[in-house]
Design a protein around this motif. Sequence first.
Motif, PDB file in Angstrom:
ATOM      1  N   ARG A 460       0.831  -1.211   0.000  1.00 59.52           N
ATOM      2  CA  ARG A 460       0.000   0.000   0.000  1.00 59.52           C
ATOM      3  C   ARG A 460       0.858   1.250   0.000  1.00 59.52           C
ATOM      4  O   ARG A 460       0.548   2.243  -0.663  1.00 59.52           O
ATOM      5  CB  ARG A 460      -0.928  -0.015   1.213  1.00 59.52           C
ATOM      6  N   ALA A 461       1.952   1.213   0.757  1.00 60.92           N
ATOM      7  CA  ALA A 461       2.843   2.384   0.800  1.00 60.92           C
ATOM      8  C   ALA A 461       3.492   2.621  -0.560  1.00 60.92           C
ATOM      9  O   ALA A 461       3.650   3.770  -1.003  1.00 60.92           O
ATOM     10  CB  ALA A 461       3.911   2.185   1.879  1.00 60.92           C
ATOM     11  N   GLN A 462       3.874   1.570  -1.259  1.00 57.99           N
ATOM     12  CA  GLN A 462       4.467   1.740  -2.590  1.00 57.99           C
ATOM     13  C   GLN A 462       3.444   2.329  -3.562  1.00 57.99           C
ATOM     14  O   GLN A 462       3.792   3.171  -4.397  1.00 57.99           O
ATOM     15  CB  GLN A 462       4.970   0.380  -3.099  1.00 57.99           C
ATOM     16  N   ALA A 463       2.192   1.898  -3.472  1.00 55.95           N
ATOM     17  CA  ALA A 463       1.154   2.476  -4.336  1.00 55.95           C
ATOM     18  C   ALA A 463       0.981   3.965  -4.047  1.00 55.95           C
ATOM     19  O   ALA A 463       0.841   4.783  -4.959  1.00 55.95           O
ATOM     20  CB  ALA A 463      -0.166   1.736  -4.138  1.00 55.95           C
ATOM     21  N   ALA A 464       0.995   4.317  -2.761  1.00 62.21           N
ATOM     22  CA  ALA A 464       0.878   5.743  -2.413  1.00 62.21           C
ATOM     23  C   ALA A 464       2.083   6.520  -2.912  1.00 62.21           C
ATOM     24  O   ALA A 464       1.959   7.659  -3.368  1.00 62.21           O
ATOM     25  CB  ALA A 464       0.734   5.889  -0.895  1.00 62.21           C
ATOM     26  N   ALA A 465       3.271   5.936  -2.852  1.00 63.42           N
ATOM     27  CA  ALA A 465       4.481   6.620  -3.331  1.00 63.42           C
ATOM     28  C   ALA A 465       4.407   6.861  -4.832  1.00 63.42           C
ATOM     29  O   ALA A 465       4.840   7.908  -5.325  1.00 63.42           O
ATOM     30  CB  ALA A 465       5.718   5.788  -2.978  1.00 63.42           C
ATOM     31  N   GLN A 466       3.845   5.911  -5.596  1.00 65.97           N
ATOM     32  CA  GLN A 466       3.722   6.094  -7.027  1.00 65.97           C
ATOM     33  C   GLN A 466       2.750   7.223  -7.363  1.00 65.97           C
ATOM     34  O   GLN A 466       2.961   7.980  -8.300  1.00 65.97           O
ATOM     35  CB  GLN A 466       3.245   4.794  -7.673  1.00 65.97           C
ATOM     36  N   GLN A 467       1.672   7.359  -6.582  1.00 68.30           N
ATOM     37  CA  GLN A 467       0.726   8.444  -6.830  1.00 68.30           C
ATOM     38  C   GLN A 467       1.349   9.800  -6.547  1.00 68.30           C
ATOM     39  O   GLN A 467       1.018  10.786  -7.177  1.00 68.30           O
ATOM     40  CB  GLN A 467      -0.522   8.256  -5.973  1.00 68.30           C
ATOM     41  N   LEU A 468       2.253   9.857  -5.573  1.00 67.45           N
ATOM     42  CA  LEU A 468       2.880  11.134  -5.216  1.00 67.45           C
ATOM     43  C   LEU A 468       4.090  11.449  -6.071  1.00 67.45           C
ATOM     44  O   LEU A 468       4.664  12.514  -5.943  1.00 67.45           O
ATOM     45  CB  LEU A 468       3.331  11.095  -3.742  1.00 67.45           C
ATOM     46  N   SER A 469       4.478  10.571  -6.978  1.00 65.80           N
ATOM     47  CA  SER A 469       5.746  10.760  -7.677  1.00 65.80           C
ATOM     48  C   SER A 469       5.737  11.972  -8.591  1.00 65.80           C
ATOM     49  O   SER A 469       6.768  12.561  -8.844  1.00 65.80           O
ATOM     50  CB  SER A 469       6.075   9.506  -8.496  1.00 65.80           C
ATOM     51  N   ALA A 470       4.568  12.368  -9.137  1.00 67.43           N
ATOM     52  CA  ALA A 470       4.512  13.481 -10.076  1.00 67.43           C
ATOM     53  C   ALA A 470       3.972  14.717  -9.371  1.00 67.43           C
ATOM     54  O   ALA A 470       2.786  14.820  -9.102  1.00 67.43           O
ATOM     55  CB  ALA A 470       3.616  13.125 -11.262  1.00 67.43           C
ATOM     56  N   GLY A 471       4.827  15.689  -9.082  1.00 67.26           N
ATOM     57  CA  GLY A 471       4.409  16.973  -8.529  1.00 67.26           C
ATOM     58  C   GLY A 471       4.433  17.058  -7.021  1.00 67.26           C
ATOM     59  O   GLY A 471       4.598  18.138  -6.460  1.00 67.26           O
ATOM     60  N   GLY A 472       4.271  15.951  -6.301  1.00 73.86           N
ATOM     61  CA  GLY A 472       4.243  15.982  -4.843  1.00 73.86           C
ATOM     62  C   GLY A 472       5.608  15.686  -4.246  1.00 73.86           C
ATOM     63  O   GLY A 472       6.593  15.401  -4.944  1.00 73.86           O
TER      64      GLY A 472
END
Length: 1019
Positions: A460-472
């Motif tokens: 779950r943490a890796q999925a959240a990291a992928q969502q934040l990779s662009a701009g965050g």
Amino acid sequence: MTSTVDPISLPQRTASNDTEIDREALARLLIEIARNVDPAYRARFDGVPTVDPRMETLRQLLVSREISELSRVTHLLDEPAQLAAAVGDVLPSAAARAPHAQLGEALAPAVERAVQRSIQKSPRTLTDILYPVFLPAIRKSIGEKIDQTFQSLNETLRHIFTWHGLKWRFESWRTGASFSEVVLKHSLVYRVEHVFLISRNSGILIAHVAADNATSEDPQLISSMLSAIQDFVKDSFNEKEQSSLDTIRFGDLRLWSEVGQFATLVAVIRGNPPEELHEIIRDVLVRIHQECSQALEDFDGDSSLLAGVEAQLQNCVELKQEESNQGFPWLVVVAVLVLLLSAGAWFFLSWQSGQRWQAYVSRLEIQPGIIVAEQKVRDGQFYIAGLRDPLGADPQSLLSGTQVDPARVHSQWKFYQSLEPEFVLKRLTASLAPPDTVRLSIVKERIVAEGEASAAWIGRAQAAAQQLSAGGPVFDISRVRDVSLEEREAERWQAYVSRLETQPGIIVAEQKIRNGQLYVAGLRDPLGADPQSLLSGTQVDPARVHSQWKSYQSLEPEFVLKRLTASLAPPDTVRLSIVKDRIVAEGQAPANWIDRAQAAARQLSAGGPVFDISGVRDVSSEEAEHWQAYVSRLETQPGIIVAEQKIRDGQFYVAGLRDPLGADPQSLLSGTQVDPARVHSQWKFYQSLEPEFVLKRLTASLYPPDTVRLSIVNDRIVAEGEAPDTWIDRARAAARQLSAGGPEFDISKVRDVSPDTRAAEHWQYYVSRLEAQPGIIVAQQTARGGHFYISGLRDPLAADPRSLLSGTQVDPARVHSQWQFYQSLDPKFVVKRLTASLNPPKSVQLSIVQGRIVAVGEAPAGWISRAQAAAEQLSADGVVLDVSQLGELNLAELNYLREAIQATNIFFPSGKVVPGPEQAPVLDRLAGQIKEFAENARKSGVTARFMLTGHSDATGRETANASISTARAEAVRALLNKRGVAPELLLVRGAGTFEPLVPENNQAGSSTNRRVSITVNLD
């Protein structure tokens, strides 16, 4: 020709002395003439004696020509066609010379009857004739009635609920008039101050009447300016000749124009006149045309024949409607005093309230998670709108201590998710719910997770990291260790599998973990290590390990050497050894042993180590050759592996592996001249990894649906088509089993036809499409409850995210997007903005070279200065604009034509805004020069602009001179536009008397200063 004249009786009298004429002789002569003119008269004059022959001669001499003409006329009257032609030749000139009154009276009955018959025969003809005349008049009348209705309605609605409205309702009830009439009576206050009657043909003022206390400039000047404005509007917008400018409004003044056949009536009205005034002014103009039509048509500047016109115009000037003086003056005085006393207090309170509001707005702007998009103060109320993160401070709570009344604050906040690290950290903590063994912290704008967690939490943490990779902010979870039991067991199992894979003589074909059990299968050389014994020291429970090994012969040199030694049983005179991965036999042996050795060498030739028996002397036989041919035939068959073959005591022995789907070795003996009775074979079944055999097994085991096609492409088994997710899962499992040693099983071209999966694939394709777009940054994207949510940043010049949905099969109604605008520093977007702001000439090219924006070409010095300023501004943002390759444009070829244009002046008569006819050649030449210069400038990559500056002499007031100078410039622009000069090239301004060409010491100086000059500018 028959005559109805009565017979003539001759008087019997002698000649009278008083006249000295022989009447009897004259009568006889006339009778003779009648006889010769018309024989029908001859019988009527039978009793009359004939004339003297000498009289006949005299008759011929006197009236012979008249007799001939009379005879011709008689013949003409007898021929209708000739008579009509003759009348037609003289009728136009006769009608032109006849008096108008007499001609009208003569033609009126005939024309009336002709028109009546034509209308009865074809009414549409009269309709077509009158349509162009009546339609504009009907349209104008209807438009005025509609304006009148709307004016009445607007005024009624505006005062319907006011104090004045209540008073006027009482007045309407008292007087019996309608409420709208009373409203218009009190609200439409106006006065007609000036009335001008202007000739339509020449634009000269015919008459002017002004109201008392009305001020204006020279009426003739105003008339000329109005005519120039009318011509300018018609020429600029290509209006028809019958069209006219009917209304001009300037502040509280209105100019209403009514156009007649020969004159135009212009009324200058101050205030808010009713629409009925149009009809009154039009009636005055109609009466003037009825009374003075001929004088108006022939008007040449002499107003003496139109003396009675001013009396008609005076009726227009007397039109006005003043405000009622009834009321209570003391109430007004009290109201003014109250306003004056409260104005200062109100201003101070407003200023103080505004300062407090600005302090509150500044307090909001410094709050993280709050973006103020708009704020304003209107009617004593405060309005603010923007974006707010739900985790940010409450804007309402920040009002405390600002002394701003919360009841006057109207806020509109839209929620958004801020990418500030502290807010992202809070969201991650709430959504991921990290265990106590994991600590989330912010380190240099990065969110770092440290500690230990289960594999599910890490996923779950890796999925959240992928969502934040662009701009965050970056979410670093590299310091979290996976402590799940299954993961540790999987690691131990992989260590054991890796240990097996490094063992010579062991090939792991498949390994997996399912339901807590460990499965491994493959090939094992009987001479290799025992896989069970290798479990020691791996911490893997042997009871959970299920292995399936198929024996095979490894081609490792040491294993091959052992097998050759056991199978060939070399005599003592032969020594077998390994030399550089080759097996070398040296010595001497019998022929049958050499044959067996050669057969073994052939078996090893494909893929195995080389068996070199060149150092052993051999003997061959014919049977051995036939046997070897058969063995070679076996070795070339797919699905058959010859492990051992030999000839001993006249018998042939062969053993190996055979796929059940391969060819039958017994059937291959035909044609080899080998006796089948002497062949002893021993085959073990195995599953060949040849693509054609694997394809057959996959088809039999997976049973693909009709929508899936399996084929072999470059030794790869490829599946194409559509299938449900259950079949795809089985295919993936089969692909993993084939991954080690077998041909690749590619199922990437099989599309999952499950609805949820298809929707997720379409959404990911759309997100990937967005991320590939320049100027779009996807900050966050989720799919929840059957809806898709996406947010990020977007450059206004970038593609519209909504339009990119087309072709993705994603339902736009299920997509919820939130984009914030920003300016991308991508070079292609910067080039677009530079092109729009700098407007480079055609001789300059902007291009992108290795991430730098390069301007190449020639341009005017002013444009180069603007480009250099833009380059300095862009350098602060890290964008390079290279203007070093720009050169100053050489305009030497245009200077001669430029000087000629600027040396030209258009001169005007005193008090006139239109140049005289003698200036027409100058205007023609100037128009040609301007068009030529503009075209040459365009070819040079620059844009030409021409400033027309109007000037006046020092006669009269300065304000009037400024107005007439502007009107002269406008008139020249209209005249140049008529001659084909594009209006966008021409600019106008009025200089009045401030830029004289020569000192005004005499009349010649004044005449020289009444001009329009031209200035050429290049962009």
